[in-house]
Enzyme design. Sequence first.
Site, short mmCIF file in Angstrom:
data_model
loop_
_atom_site.label_atom_id
_atom_site.label_comp_id
_atom_site.label_asym_id
_atom_site.label_seq_id
_atom_site.Cartn_x
_atom_site.Cartn_y
_atom_site.Cartn_z
N HIS A 97 0.98 -1.20 0.10
CA HIS A 97 -0.04 0.01 -0.17
C HIS A 97 1.00 1.19 0.16
CE1 HIS A 97 -3.16 2.67 1.15
NE2 HIS A 97 -4.03 1.85 0.84
N ASP A 130 -8.02 -5.62 0.28
CA ASP A 130 -8.34 -6.35 -1.20
C ASP A 130 -8.19 -7.68 -0.95
OD1 ASP A 130 -9.69 -4.33 -2.19
OD2 ASP A 130 -8.12 -3.53 -3.21
#
Length: 429
Positions: A306, A364
């Site tokens: 991320h 996700d």
Amino acid sequence: MSDKHATLTLNNESIDCPVLDGSLGQSVIDIKPVPKTQHFTFDPGFGATAACESGITFIDGQQGILLHRGYPIDQLAFDTDYMEVCYLLMHGDLPNADQKDQFIHMIKKHSNVHDQINRFFCGFRRDAHPMAIMVGVVGALSAFYHDSLDINNPELRELSAIRLVAKMPVLAAMSYKYSIGEPFMHPKHELSYAENFLNMMFGTPYDDTTKPDPVLSRAMDRIFTLHADHEQNASTSTVRVAGSTGANPFACISAGIGALWGPAHGGANEACLRMLQEIGSEDRISEYIAKAKDKNDPFRLMGFGHRVYKNYDPRAKVMQQTCHEVLDTVGCHDDPIFKLAMKLEKIALEDEYFVEKKLYPNVDFYSGITLNALGIPSNMFTVIFAIARTVGWISQWMEMMSDPNRRLARPRQLYTGPTQRDVSNISDR
Ligand code: CMC
């Protein structure tokens, strides 16, 4: 503002840049004086740039903290529901019982879509990706709701926000029904936001009496909550950039949906499930880990890493628990994809490459498996992200529109093209 200053010295000239403190997190250096030096700052990907002031969401990526209006995401996910989170993001605080009832009433009142919108769908090929449909149809809402397009009127801005949050699940379910050739379903007033979405996805006009299982609708609601807002991510920044031009909110949200679609952002949930299916069995994990580490191979472990989190994504923790609950309820706890995901996560978290680069699972990683267990087809995963994120986008847009210091977003560049030259006659080129 703090009384700290940063000094930039360039060619013996010094400029003074004020340092601004927020209520939490890193302070920022105000670089507005920099152009006086005949230079711009250079920050592709905006990794070092705060583009706005915002009081909505705070992320501490090193600690793995996510707060909406000060409330931790896990408390919101477990102790409130998505409608309360929507109210919180839009209005700044959690609603009391009356405020919540009134808000839900407004959402239900505005959930039906104009009948002529149905005809819009017929223009799409049957096999169109639902995200392609969403980009088009949400943008087209601006052609239907002229009465709320005055962006300088705060009440009309709020009306557009309510309309968007209310209609997104309806349009999303329509895009799915269209692709499988089933009739569109209308939202039902006795169902909650998440129940309605599941009913519009899986119910039919001939059999719509079954209320979705409470564990599954709670999981759907939690997925919406976990994706509701995430500070100045790529799609939210897209919405803000579009909004800075004075574009109408439906057009801005459509731009956000387009930006969300990419696999580096909201498309990762679909890509992650595809990756797990491609890996197929635990004995192939090491092969894919090696591919992810190979600089000459474009493959990346989807659902890992991320831009902001350099720690476990706090949403992923809640998502993993929700995934367990859903798999238990649908009787799929031995689901091979889930087992594979847990094994892959364990191996990656112990691998030196992922440890050193601080690549942890993001939201996700488990959302695709959960949505799959809920019976949602993979091409709808990013659409569900878009439903959930609409409230974040529109809250950020409303915040920006009420900011007296709002300016047109217009970045500069480092030009590396040809220097000035003359056009020659076509026969001489
Ligand atoms: N697998 C393998 N290597 C990775 C991965 C990954 N998933 N993510 C980052 N890296 C490596 C990358 O190759 C780079 O290595 P080096 O420094 O040797 O060049 C280093 O880690 C830093 O990566 P980056 O691309 O500079 O980092 P970024 O902040 O620009 O990228 C990211 C963030 C999310 C695009 C990236 O981690 C990624 O592509 N992840 C997979 C896609 C994904 O899961 N996206 C969903 C994000 S969460 C949902 C949302 O909020 O939108």
